[in-house]
Every structure is written in structure tokens, then in C-alpha cells.
Scaffold this active site. Sequence first.
Site, PDB file in Angstrom:
ATOM      1  N   ASP A  96       0.844  -1.192   0.000  1.00 19.21           N
ATOM      2  CA  ASP A  96       0.000   0.000   0.000  1.00 19.21           C
ATOM      3  C   ASP A  96       0.884   1.248   0.000  1.00 19.21           C
ATOM      4  O   ASP A  96       0.698   2.162  -0.786  1.00 19.21           O
ATOM      5  CB  ASP A  96      -0.958   0.008   1.207  1.00 19.21           C
ATOM      6  CG  ASP A  96      -0.265  -0.243   2.551  1.00 19.21           C
ATOM      7  OD1 ASP A  96       0.960  -0.503   2.579  1.00 19.21           O
ATOM      8  OD2 ASP A  96      -0.953  -0.178   3.587  1.00 19.21           O
ATOM      9  N   ASP A  99       7.102   3.584   3.399  1.00 21.15           N
ATOM     10  CA  ASP A  99       7.373   4.760   4.225  1.00 21.15           C
ATOM     11  C   ASP A  99       8.871   4.766   4.571  1.00 21.15           C
ATOM     12  O   ASP A  99       9.700   5.115   3.734  1.00 21.15           O
ATOM     13  CB  ASP A  99       6.462   4.658   5.462  1.00 21.15           C
ATOM     14  CG  ASP A  99       6.469   5.908   6.334  1.00 21.15           C
ATOM     15  OD1 ASP A  99       6.836   6.976   5.835  1.00 21.15           O
ATOM     16  OD2 ASP A  99       6.104   5.814   7.521  1.00 21.15           O
ATOM     17  N   THR A 103       9.958  -2.246   7.052  1.00 20.99           N
ATOM     18  CA  THR A 103       9.144  -3.465   6.961  1.00 20.99           C
ATOM     19  C   THR A 103       9.459  -4.215   5.668  1.00 20.99           C
ATOM     20  O   THR A 103       9.709  -5.425   5.670  1.00 20.99           O
ATOM     21  CB  THR A 103       7.635  -3.109   6.961  1.00 20.99           C
ATOM     22  OG1 THR A 103       7.389  -2.140   7.976  1.00 20.99           O
ATOM     23  CG2 THR A 103       6.774  -4.334   7.176  1.00 20.99           C
ATOM     24  N   LEU A 104       9.454  -3.473   4.585  1.00 17.80           N
ATOM     25  CA  LEU A 104       9.650  -4.092   3.277  1.00 17.80           C
ATOM     26  C   LEU A 104      11.030  -4.724   3.148  1.00 17.80           C
ATOM     27  O   LEU A 104      11.171  -5.801   2.566  1.00 17.80           O
ATOM     28  CB  LEU A 104       9.435  -3.030   2.191  1.00 17.80           C
ATOM     29  CG  LEU A 104       9.153  -3.563   0.800  1.00 17.80           C
ATOM     30  CD1 LEU A 104       8.014  -4.566   0.804  1.00 17.80           C
ATOM     31  CD2 LEU A 104       8.826  -2.412  -0.137  1.00 17.80           C
ATOM     32  N   LYS A 127       6.318   7.122  -0.130  1.00 16.24           N
ATOM     33  CA  LYS A 127       6.651   8.282   0.717  1.00 16.24           C
ATOM     34  C   LYS A 127       8.171   8.357   0.789  1.00 16.24           C
ATOM     35  O   LYS A 127       8.776   8.092   1.818  1.00 16.24           O
ATOM     36  CB  LYS A 127       6.105   8.031   2.131  1.00 16.24           C
ATOM     37  CG  LYS A 127       4.815   8.726   2.469  1.00 16.24           C
ATOM     38  CD  LYS A 127       4.638   8.649   3.988  1.00 16.24           C
ATOM     39  CE  LYS A 127       3.254   8.931   4.440  1.00 16.24           C
ATOM     40  NZ  LYS A 127       3.097   8.645   5.893  1.00 16.24           N
ATOM     41  N   ASP A 155      -5.111   2.430   6.572  1.00 15.71           N
ATOM     42  CA  ASP A 155      -5.892   2.603   7.806  1.00 15.71           C
ATOM     43  C   ASP A 155      -5.261   3.571   8.787  1.00 15.71           C
ATOM     44  O   ASP A 155      -4.069   3.881   8.708  1.00 15.71           O
ATOM     45  CB  ASP A 155      -6.023   1.256   8.517  1.00 15.71           C
ATOM     46  CG  ASP A 155      -4.690   0.806   9.147  1.00 15.71           C
ATOM     47  OD1 ASP A 155      -3.680   0.762   8.418  1.00 15.71           O
ATOM     48  OD2 ASP A 155      -4.660   0.541  10.361  1.00 15.71           O
TER      49      ASP A 155
HETATM   50  P1  IMP Z   1       7.623   1.281   6.922  1.00 12.48           P
HETATM   51  O1  IMP Z   1       7.903   1.486   5.453  1.00 12.48           O
HETATM   52  O2  IMP Z   1       8.303   0.102   7.512  1.00 12.48           O
HETATM   53  O3  IMP Z   1       7.869   2.556   7.696  1.00 12.48           O
HETATM   54  O4  IMP Z   1       6.090   0.994   7.167  1.00 12.48           O
HETATM   55  C1  IMP Z   1       5.191   0.987   6.154  1.00 12.48           C
HETATM   56  C2  IMP Z   1       3.836   0.614   6.713  1.00 12.48           C
HETATM   57  O5  IMP Z   1       3.389   1.607   7.650  1.00 12.48           O
HETATM   58  C3  IMP Z   1       2.844   0.630   5.578  1.00 12.48           C
HETATM   59  O6  IMP Z   1       2.743  -0.632   4.964  1.00 12.48           O
HETATM   60  C4  IMP Z   1       1.572   1.084   6.273  1.00 12.48           C
HETATM   61  O7  IMP Z   1       0.893  -0.035   6.785  1.00 12.48           O
HETATM   62  C5  IMP Z   1       2.039   1.966   7.404  1.00 12.48           C
HETATM   63  N1  IMP Z   1       1.980   3.401   7.030  1.00 12.48           N
HETATM   64  C6  IMP Z   1       3.011   4.237   6.786  1.00 12.48           C
HETATM   65  N2  IMP Z   1       2.584   5.475   6.470  1.00 12.48           N
HETATM   66  C7  IMP Z   1       1.229   5.421   6.488  1.00 12.48           C
HETATM   67  C8  IMP Z   1       0.183   6.394   6.231  1.00 12.48           C
HETATM   68  O8  IMP Z   1       0.405   7.568   5.879  1.00 12.48           O
HETATM   69  N3  IMP Z   1      -1.085   5.931   6.365  1.00 12.48           N
HETATM   70  C9  IMP Z   1      -1.389   4.659   6.717  1.00 12.48           C
HETATM   71  N4  IMP Z   1      -0.463   3.731   6.967  1.00 12.48           N
HETATM   72  C10 IMP Z   1       0.843   4.095   6.849  1.00 12.48           C
HETATM   73 MG    MG Z   2       1.163  -2.115   5.167  1.00  9.08          MG
END
Ligand code: IMP
Ligand code: MG
Length: 171
Positions: A96, A99, A103-104, A127, A155
Site C-alpha cells: 500500500d 514509508d 518493513t519491506l 513516501k 488505515d
Molecule cells: P515502513 O515502510 O516500515 O515505515 O512501514 C510501512 C507501513 O506503515 C505501511 O505498509 C503502512 O501499513 C504503514 N503506514 C506508513 N505510512 C502510512 C500512512 O500515511 N497511512 C497509513 N499507513 C501508513
Molecule cells: Mg502495510
Amino acid sequence: MPEFIPLISELEINKQIQKIGQQISRDYKGKDLILVGVLKGSFVFLADLTRQISIDHDIDFVGASSYEGTSSTGQIVFTKQPDLEFENRDILLVEDIVDTGNTLLKIIEFIKLLNPRSIKICTLIDKHERREVKINVDYSCFSLGEGFIVGFGLDYNEKYRNLPAIYDLKL
Ligand code: IMP
Ligand code: MG
């Protein structure tokens, strides 16, 4: 009361998904594609994307939830393992939103152990300004900066995934 500021319309989302779907159909011609949705946020995007891809492909899901560990990179727990065999197949991870990318990155490390032929990334929202790790996003529908967005699968505390467009959430 939370405020929802419209950011990306249904029409714009549909147009972008159609474009990306056509691109994936061209790029993966003659390959052995599996779309792998990262639960839960990708389910709406994946449902639309699969219907814009004209070549044969399989669908699978992985589930991962992140929690903050003692180290700055954090750790993830897999809540759903893939059902299909990934060995020698072409994996396209569907997210989705990317960020920080933490996680990825962990999901990619895990999938590499399954010996796929290729791994690429497709995300609805990139992002990129908040990236903390190096991740090559191969297909991205929209690029956004700061802000917290909801709708189209995204969400806030499990709510608002059902909204048909993307909104900036002001709490
Ligand atoms: P990251 O890339 O590990 O920081 O985390 C990514 C995950 O954080 C995404 O898959 C989303 O589930 C959640 N996330 C990050 N930014 C947003 C946002 O703006 N709205 C909703 N969920 C977000
Ligand atoms: Mg997610």
C-alpha cells in the site's frame, strides 16, 4: 472530530493503476509472475491491479507486523507465510505504502531465502522523503511527502480502509 482532506481521487487512482497494470503486463511477458500482497493494507490496490494485468499470473499474500525492538531498525514478525512455491519464480511484492522502508526490507530478506528468480516492488504510494533504508521501488502509482493518509486500504487504527479515495487525515 478527525478531518479528511481529499488528496487523490478515485478517478486518478484508477487511471494510475491501469497504467501500471499495462506496464507490468509488458515487462512480465514470458515470465512466471506471482503478485504477492503485503497484508493488510494492499488488499484494495491488489484487487484492482490484478484486473489490469492481462498476462497470466498467480496471487499470494504475506503478512508482517513490525514492532520496535531495542535496535533502531526494529523487527518484524510474520503473521502469514506464502502458500505458493516461490523458487525460480518472478515475485512482485505489492504494498500500500512504502514509508521508512524497514518493513519491506525485512520482507525482501525473507523472500530471498525462498530462491525466487526475481523480486520487484510495486506500491500504491511512495513516501520517499521518509526512507531510512535503501529500497528500489520498481513501480509506484503516486509519490507523496509528509502527512498521514487513509483510504483505499490504508488505515488509521484499522479504520478508514473502506474509503474509496485517498485522504490526508487531520486528527
Ligand atoms: P515502513 O515502510 O516500515 O515505515 O512501514 C510501512 C507501513 O506503515 C505501511 O505498509 C503502512 O501499513 C504503514 N503506514 C506508513 N505510512 C502510512 C500512512 O500515511 N497511512 C497509513 N499507513 C501508513
Ligand atoms: Mg502495510
